[in-house]
Motif scaffolding. Sequence first.
Motif, short mmCIF file in Angstrom:
data_model
loop_
_atom_site.label_atom_id
_atom_site.label_comp_id
_atom_site.label_asym_id
_atom_site.label_seq_id
_atom_site.Cartn_x
_atom_site.Cartn_y
_atom_site.Cartn_z
N PRO A 107 5.04 -4.08 -25.96
CA PRO A 107 5.67 -3.02 -24.65
C PRO A 107 4.15 -2.16 -24.24
CG PRO A 107 6.63 -2.17 -27.17
CD PRO A 107 6.04 -3.61 -27.19
N MET A 108 3.42 -1.15 -25.29
CA MET A 108 1.88 -0.85 -24.49
C MET A 108 1.10 -1.12 -23.66
SD MET A 108 1.28 1.49 -28.15
CE MET A 108 0.15 2.50 -27.22
N ALA A 109 1.06 -3.06 -24.66
CA ALA A 109 0.08 -4.04 -23.84
C ALA A 109 0.02 -3.57 -22.44
CB ALA A 109 -0.15 -5.15 -24.59
N ILE A 110 1.59 -3.93 -21.83
CA ILE A 110 2.25 -4.63 -20.72
C ILE A 110 2.33 -3.66 -20.21
CG2 ILE A 110 4.82 -4.81 -19.77
CD1 ILE A 110 5.23 -7.09 -21.93
N MET A 111 2.56 -2.34 -20.24
CA MET A 111 2.75 -0.83 -19.89
C MET A 111 1.30 -0.58 -19.31
SD MET A 111 4.07 1.07 -17.97
CE MET A 111 5.93 1.29 -19.50
N ALA A 112 -0.23 -1.06 -20.04
CA ALA A 112 -1.23 -1.19 -19.93
C ALA A 112 -1.52 -2.26 -18.56
CB ALA A 112 -1.66 -1.25 -20.71
N GLY A 113 -1.05 -3.18 -18.59
CA GLY A 113 -1.39 -3.90 -17.51
C GLY A 113 -1.01 -4.02 -16.28
N LEU A 114 0.55 -3.59 -15.76
CA LEU A 114 0.56 -2.95 -15.28
C LEU A 114 -0.37 -1.86 -14.66
CD1 LEU A 114 4.76 -2.90 -15.63
CD2 LEU A 114 3.64 -4.38 -14.63
N VAL A 115 -0.24 -0.89 -15.33
CA VAL A 115 -1.17 0.63 -14.78
C VAL A 115 -2.32 -0.13 -14.42
CG1 VAL A 115 -2.86 2.29 -15.67
CG2 VAL A 115 -0.27 1.71 -16.46
N VAL A 116 -2.92 -1.07 -14.55
CA VAL A 116 -4.20 -1.78 -14.86
C VAL A 116 -3.99 -2.66 -12.94
CG1 VAL A 116 -5.46 -3.57 -14.76
CG2 VAL A 116 -5.31 -2.37 -16.77
N ALA A 118 -1.72 -1.61 -10.74
CA ALA A 118 -1.53 -0.65 -9.71
C ALA A 118 -3.04 -0.12 -9.81
CB ALA A 118 -0.42 0.54 -10.67
N ALA A 119 -3.59 0.28 -10.87
CA ALA A 119 -5.07 1.18 -10.49
C ALA A 119 -5.43 0.07 -8.89
CB ALA A 119 -5.43 1.33 -11.65
N ALA A 120 -6.26 -0.83 -9.66
CA ALA A 120 -6.83 -1.99 -8.21
C ALA A 120 -6.21 -1.53 -6.68
CB ALA A 120 -6.20 -3.87 -9.34
N GLY A 121 -4.97 -1.64 -6.93
CA GLY A 121 -4.28 -2.08 -5.85
C GLY A 121 -4.30 -0.09 -5.13
N PHE A 122 -4.55 1.09 -6.09
CA PHE A 122 -4.58 1.93 -5.64
C PHE A 122 -6.13 2.17 -5.16
CE2 PHE A 122 -6.32 6.13 -7.14
CZ PHE A 122 -5.35 6.98 -6.60
N THR A 230 -0.64 0.46 -3.37
CA THR A 230 -0.35 0.43 -5.22
C THR A 230 1.33 -0.15 -5.52
OG1 THR A 230 -1.34 3.10 -5.28
CG2 THR A 230 -0.16 2.51 -6.87
N ILE A 231 1.85 -0.46 -4.77
CA ILE A 231 3.40 -0.83 -4.84
C ILE A 231 2.32 -2.79 -4.96
CG2 ILE A 231 4.76 -1.71 -3.94
CD1 ILE A 231 5.36 1.35 -2.70
N SER A 232 2.08 -2.50 -4.28
CA SER A 232 1.13 -4.05 -4.01
C SER A 232 0.46 -4.77 -5.75
CB SER A 232 0.58 -4.09 -3.25
OG SER A 232 0.00 -6.03 -3.25
N GLY A 233 0.04 -4.22 -5.86
CA GLY A 233 -1.12 -3.85 -7.06
C GLY A 233 0.00 -3.62 -8.48
N LEU A 234 1.36 -2.83 -8.41
CA LEU A 234 2.18 -2.74 -9.59
C LEU A 234 2.87 -4.54 -9.25
CD1 LEU A 234 3.33 -1.71 -11.93
CD2 LEU A 234 4.83 -0.88 -10.19
N LEU A 235 3.08 -4.80 -7.92
CA LEU A 235 3.83 -5.81 -8.57
C LEU A 235 2.88 -7.30 -8.27
CD1 LEU A 235 5.90 -5.59 -5.00
CD2 LEU A 235 6.73 -5.43 -7.16
N ALA A 236 1.73 -7.09 -7.84
CA ALA A 236 0.67 -8.16 -8.19
C ALA A 236 0.47 -8.75 -10.89
CB ALA A 236 -0.23 -8.28 -7.78
N GLY A 237 0.57 -7.39 -10.90
CA GLY A 237 1.00 -7.04 -12.20
C GLY A 237 1.45 -7.50 -12.74
#
Length: 329
Positions: A107-116, A118-122, A230-237
Motif C-alpha cells: 500500500p505504501m508503494a501504491i500510494m507513492a506511485g499515485l503521488v508521483v 498527481a505530482a506530474a500533473g501538478f 493534478t486530477i488527470s495525473g492522479l487518474l493516469a497514475g
Amino acid sequence: MNKPLNTPSSAGVRLGGDTIEVMAMTALLIFSIVFFSLLAPGFLSATNFSSMSMQLPELGLLSLAMLVPIISGGLNLSVTFTANIAGLTTAWLVQGLLAGMGILSVPMAIMAGLVVGAAAGFLIGVIVAYVGAHPILVSLGAMIFLQGVGEFLTRGGGISGMPEVFQTIGSGNFLGVPIPMLIFLGAAAGLMYVMHFTRTGFSIYMLGSNPRATEYSGINVKRVLITVYTISGLLAGLAGMVMLARFNSVRVGHGESYLLITVLACFLAGANPFGGFGRVLPLVLGLMSLQVIASGMNLMGASQHLATAVWGAFLIIVMALRMPFIKQS
C-alpha cells in the motif's frame, strides 16, 4: 473569439444534449453486442465478458485522465508516460527501498506511485497556469521528459516480479466482477461526482466554456488549471497501478498506443474539442462499445491491428457526423 457563457436556457438545451449523448452511446453499445453476438462465435460467453472486463480498465482510466483537461479546453499528452512512471515508482519501491517492510510495502508503494502521477500533473498545471504556455506544448514536453527519465532509470528495460497481491489485484475478482473493472468504475463514479456535483467541477466546465468570463466571475483560474492537471495525473497514475498489476511488470512505453485513442474516445462520447462540454457516463458507454468491437473482431479471427484501425475509422466517422452540432453548441 470567446464562446458565450452558459445561461440557464443554454444549460437546459445542454441537459437535453447530454441525454441524447447517453442514449446514443447506449444504443451503440447494444447494437455492437447484438451484432457480434450473431457473427462472433462464443461472444456471449462468460469467459469473453470477463476478458473484456479485464482489458477495458487500462484504456478507460487513461481516457478519464484525458477527459478532464479536454473539458477545461486543454489536453494532456503525457497520460501514458505518467502512468508508466507511476508504475515504475511503485515497482521500484516494492522491490527495493520498501522490500523489508512486508505487507505494508504494497500500500505504501501504491500510494507513492499515485503521488508521483498527481505530482506530474501538478507540475504541468503550474506551468500552464503561471507561464501561460499552451497545454499541448507543456504536456508534450512533459511526455518527452518522462519518457527520457523512465528509459534512463530502467536502461530501456523493465521491472517485473511483483508480490502476489498485485496478481490478485490484476487478475482477481469480487462478486464475479474483475477487480480492475471495479477500480475503473469506482474512478468513473468518483470523477462523475466531482465534475457534476462540486464547485470544482462547475469551475472546470466554466473555464472550458469561457476562460475570460470565468476569471471575471472571481474564480481562481490558476488554481482550477492546477487542479485539472493534478486530477488527470492522479487518474493516469491509477492506470499505471492497474497495468502493473495486470502484467506483473512495467516498462516505459507500455500503453503508448492508447494515447490518441483516448483523445478520440472523449470526442466520440460528446466532449467538445474546444472545451466546456463532456460527460463521464457517455465516455464509459463509448469505451465499452470500443471494447466490444475489439473483442468481437478478435473472436472473428481479425488481428488486433485491424481492430485498432477499425476503431480509428469508426471514431473519425462519428466525429465527422457530430462536428456540425459541436460548432453550434
